[in-house]
Design a protein around this motif. Structure first.
Motif, PDB file in Angstrom:
ATOM      1  N   UNK A 116      70.075  81.411 137.759  1.00  0.00           N
ATOM      2  CA  UNK A 116      69.319  80.267 138.262  1.00  0.00           C
ATOM      3  C   UNK A 116      68.961  79.306 137.134  1.00  0.00           C
ATOM      4  N   UNK A 117      68.411  79.823 136.026  1.00  0.00           N
ATOM      5  CA  UNK A 117      68.058  78.905 134.930  1.00  0.00           C
ATOM      6  C   UNK A 117      69.294  78.492 134.140  1.00  0.00           C
ATOM      7  N   UNK A 118      70.336  79.335 134.146  1.00  0.00           N
ATOM      8  CA  UNK A 118      71.690  78.959 133.706  1.00  0.00           C
ATOM      9  C   UNK A 118      71.752  78.373 132.299  1.00  0.00           C
ATOM     10  N   UNK A 119      71.131  79.016 131.303  1.00  0.00           N
ATOM     11  CA  UNK A 119      71.180  78.447 129.950  1.00  0.00           C
ATOM     12  C   UNK A 119      72.499  78.750 129.255  1.00  0.00           C
ATOM     13  N   UNK A 120      72.812  77.943 128.262  1.00  0.00           N
ATOM     14  CA  UNK A 120      73.980  78.184 127.410  1.00  0.00           C
ATOM     15  C   UNK A 120      73.475  78.825 126.119  1.00  0.00           C
ATOM     16  N   UNK A 121      73.943  80.040 125.861  1.00  0.00           N
ATOM     17  CA  UNK A 121      73.471  80.783 124.688  1.00  0.00           C
ATOM     18  C   UNK A 121      74.327  80.528 123.454  1.00  0.00           C
ATOM     19  N   UNK A 122      75.049  79.408 123.441  1.00  0.00           N
ATOM     20  CA  UNK A 122      75.769  79.054 122.220  1.00  0.00           C
ATOM     21  C   UNK A 122      74.817  78.759 121.075  1.00  0.00           C
ATOM     22  N   UNK A 123      73.659  78.217 121.403  1.00  0.00           N
ATOM     23  CA  UNK A 123      72.672  77.895 120.379  1.00  0.00           C
ATOM     24  C   UNK A 123      71.600  77.005 120.938  1.00  0.00           C
ATOM     25  N   UNK A 124      70.934  76.241 120.076  1.00  0.00           N
ATOM     26  CA  UNK A 124      69.846  75.303 120.391  1.00  0.00           C
ATOM     27  C   UNK A 124      68.511  76.036 120.447  1.00  0.00           C
ATOM     28  N   UNK A 125      67.453  75.232 120.597  1.00  0.00           N
ATOM     29  CA  UNK A 125      66.098  75.756 120.523  1.00  0.00           C
ATOM     30  C   UNK A 125      65.548  75.968 121.932  1.00  0.00           C
ATOM     31  N   UNK A 126      65.716  77.188 122.452  1.00  0.00           N
ATOM     32  CA  UNK A 126      65.155  77.537 123.749  1.00  0.00           C
ATOM     33  C   UNK A 126      64.930  79.047 123.766  1.00  0.00           C
ATOM     34  N   UNK A 343      69.637  70.296 113.755  1.00  0.00           N
ATOM     35  CA  UNK A 343      68.575  69.385 113.338  1.00  0.00           C
ATOM     36  C   UNK A 343      67.306  70.175 113.028  1.00  0.00           C
ATOM     37  N   UNK A 344      66.351  69.503 112.400  1.00  0.00           N
ATOM     38  CA  UNK A 344      65.068  70.129 112.107  1.00  0.00           C
ATOM     39  C   UNK A 344      64.082  70.002 113.262  1.00  0.00           C
ATOM     40  N   UNK A 345      64.347  69.095 114.176  1.00  0.00           N
ATOM     41  CA  UNK A 345      63.474  68.875 115.320  1.00  0.00           C
ATOM     42  C   UNK A 345      64.319  68.689 116.568  1.00  0.00           C
ATOM     43  N   UNK A 346      63.669  68.767 117.732  1.00  0.00           N
ATOM     44  CA  UNK A 346      64.384  68.548 118.971  1.00  0.00           C
ATOM     45  C   UNK A 346      65.124  69.793 119.423  1.00  0.00           C
ATOM     46  N   UNK A 347      65.919  69.654 120.470  1.00  0.00           N
ATOM     47  CA  UNK A 347      66.561  70.814 121.083  1.00  0.00           C
ATOM     48  C   UNK A 347      67.634  71.443 120.194  1.00  0.00           C
ATOM     49  N   UNK A 348      68.184  70.686 119.253  1.00  0.00           N
ATOM     50  CA  UNK A 348      69.209  71.239 118.366  1.00  0.00           C
ATOM     51  C   UNK A 348      68.611  71.948 117.154  1.00  0.00           C
TER      52      UNK A 348
END
Length: 496
Positions: A116-126, A343-348
């Motif tokens: 349902x939440x369907x995230x991509x676990x390749x990376x990013x900040x979550x 990045x140092x900030x944001x979702x990446x």
């Protein structure tokens, strides 16, 4: 290119995309599906383990692509009619074919949440990334491996094993491998027992080493790797100008569940300067059980492959590779194009991007089924499953040993019992054909699923009790049916 003429675009029609127009109706369908599936699990023992698929059902999958909408309710009815009754059966208490777990209800629930939440676990900040990182650490701790190791969840142990050998190859050959490919004239070799899983051949082929690079070493009578023969094979290959790269030790072989002497292999690899990889698909989590001493030395491996959907019972599919040297792991796979710049900030902004540790960029939330399982049941419960299924295997072996018509074919390794129907009056030359037929009749009768293999040239029936739902009565029923079918087959062949 000129922008499109807005007048040519379709007019808004109030469409909700693929979401239902009536959420309450969909909610009712979802509740009914959950109820149906819980009923399925609760009553699974009373159903056939597996059943042959009728021709009309099989041919129903030959239809063309549906263009018009049938609706979610109709689609769900098709699942109930054509899919659920004819599934593999590994959710059943008497499924002991090949080697796989039964899954568990908490993992089933986790998969619903994950989809349902369907995230991509390749990376990013979550937070799902943190879930996977924690699962990697928890699994390392459970296996008795350094929790500082690098790790990656993958589809299964076959993929995990290939990642481990890929890192070994890169660590030996260096950065030039990624830029220029395999160097001409260097022939690397990998060593494993004759009982090693077939995925290691695939790994050697896909990594450019070639199937001939996998050197199969003799085993002892208990089907464990002969470390003396291993040392001799390495010495002979060095003398012949080959370049030994790695040794694969098995913590639970696929045929019999034999656990190689990991300490002895670790000592040899240390002396010879070889990468030490452990295939722990079957027994990699014995550290949680009362048999933890049998995998002493696993903590010394340079890389370790684990399978969460076997003895750890997570829904298929989820495996794990652990690598002691994190920089070596990352440098084997890392590619960071501009569109994936960190990045140092944001979702990446994330310290770990799992896409840098394996092939896949888009990765599902496999970690949740493992994470929720550990939280819900506690790690000791999984150790209890290991102890219980091991005890059931030894009980079955004792029953087989006492039966005049059944012969045990190997020592019990982990939770695998190899046997065959072998009444005294039946010629040895007929036993292979008899047992292959008996396996088919047991499967088709729906009482149990077991499979056959070959040990030292003879067909053996393999009962892999990696199923947390199995009880002693299930194995008693299987053996009763196994002998009944055996007698029928022998009698029919005698009349023929």
């Amino acid at each position: 290119m000129a922008p499109p003429d807005e007048r040519a675009l379709p007019a808004p029609d109030g469409s909700t995309g693929l979401d239902p127009e009536d959420w309450d109706s969909f909610r009712s369908l979802a509740h009914r599906a959950v109820d149906d599936l819980v009923d399925h699990l609760a009553g699974r023992r009373d159903q056939p383990v597996w059943r042959p698929m009728p021709d009309e059902v099989r041919h129903s999958f030959d239809g063309p692509l549906p263009r018009a909408a049938a609706g979610a309710d109709a689609a769900y009815r098709e699942v109930l009619a054509r899919v659920v009754p004819y599934s593999m059966g590994n959710d059943h208490p008497r499924f002991w074919g090949w080697y796989m777990g039964a899954g568990h209800p908490v993992g089933n629930l986790a998969d619903l949440v994950a989809s349902v939440i369907n995230p991509n676990l390749g990376g990013a900040d979550h937070s799902p990334v943190l879930v996977e990182q924690q699962v990697v650490r928890w699994c390392a701790e459970a296996a008795g491996y350094p929790t500082s190791a690098s790790g990656l969840l993958v589809g299964g142990a076959s993929e995990a094993n290939m990642v481990g050998l890929a890192v070994a190859r890169s660590a030996r050959l260096g950065r030039s491998l990624r830029e220029e490919g395999m160097p001409s004239g260097r022939r690397l070799t990998v060593y494993a027992s004759t009982e090693v899983h077939s995925c290691h051949r695939k790994s050697c082929e896909l990594l450019g080493l070639g199937a001939a690079a996998l050197r199969h070493v003799a085993v002892h009578d208990d089907f464990t790797l002969d470390v003396g023969a291993l040392a001799a094979a390495i010495a002979a290959d060095r003398e012949a100008g080959l370049e030994p790269l790695a040794v694969v030790a098995s913590a639970g072989t696929v045929n019999t569940g034999a656990v190689d002497d990991l300490e002895a292999v670790a000592d040899l690899c240390e002396r010879e300067g070889l990468w030490f990889h452990v295939d722990g698909a079957i027994g990699g989590f014995l550290g949680l059980s009362g048999s933890a001493a049998s995998v002493r030395g696993i903590e010394r491996a340079d890389s370790l492959a684990l399978d969460l959907h076997k003895w750890m019972q997570a829904p298929i599919d989820v495996g794990l590779v652990l690598v002691r040297d994190e920089p070596a792991h990352r440098s084997t796979f890392s590619v960071i194009p501009t569109y994936l710049a960190h990045t140092d900030r944001g979702i990446a902004a994330s310290e770990v991007w799992f896409s840098e540790y394996g092939l896949a960029l888009s990765r599902g939330f496999r970690a949740l089924r493992v994470w929720m399982g550990f939280l819900a049941y506690g790690a000791d419960a999984f150790g209890g499953v290991i102890d219980r299924t091991t005890a059931l295997a030894r009980r079955l072996a004792e029953t087989v040993d006492a039966h005049p018509e059944v012969q045990r074919m190997a020592p019990v390794g982990c939770d695998i019992v190899c046997l065959r129907y072998a009444p005294p009056a039946t010629a040895a030359a007929d036993l292979d054909a008899v047992n292959r037929e008996v396996v088919l009749r047991v499967q088709e009768g729906g009482v149990a699923v077991v499979t056959d293999t070959v040990l030292r040239g003879s067909v053996a029936v393999r009962v892999a009790i990696s199923n947390h739902r199995t009880r002693a009565a299930d194995l008693d029923l299987f053996l009763e049916e196994f002998v009944r079918h055996g007698r029928e087959v022998v009698a029919e062949r005698g009349r023929g």
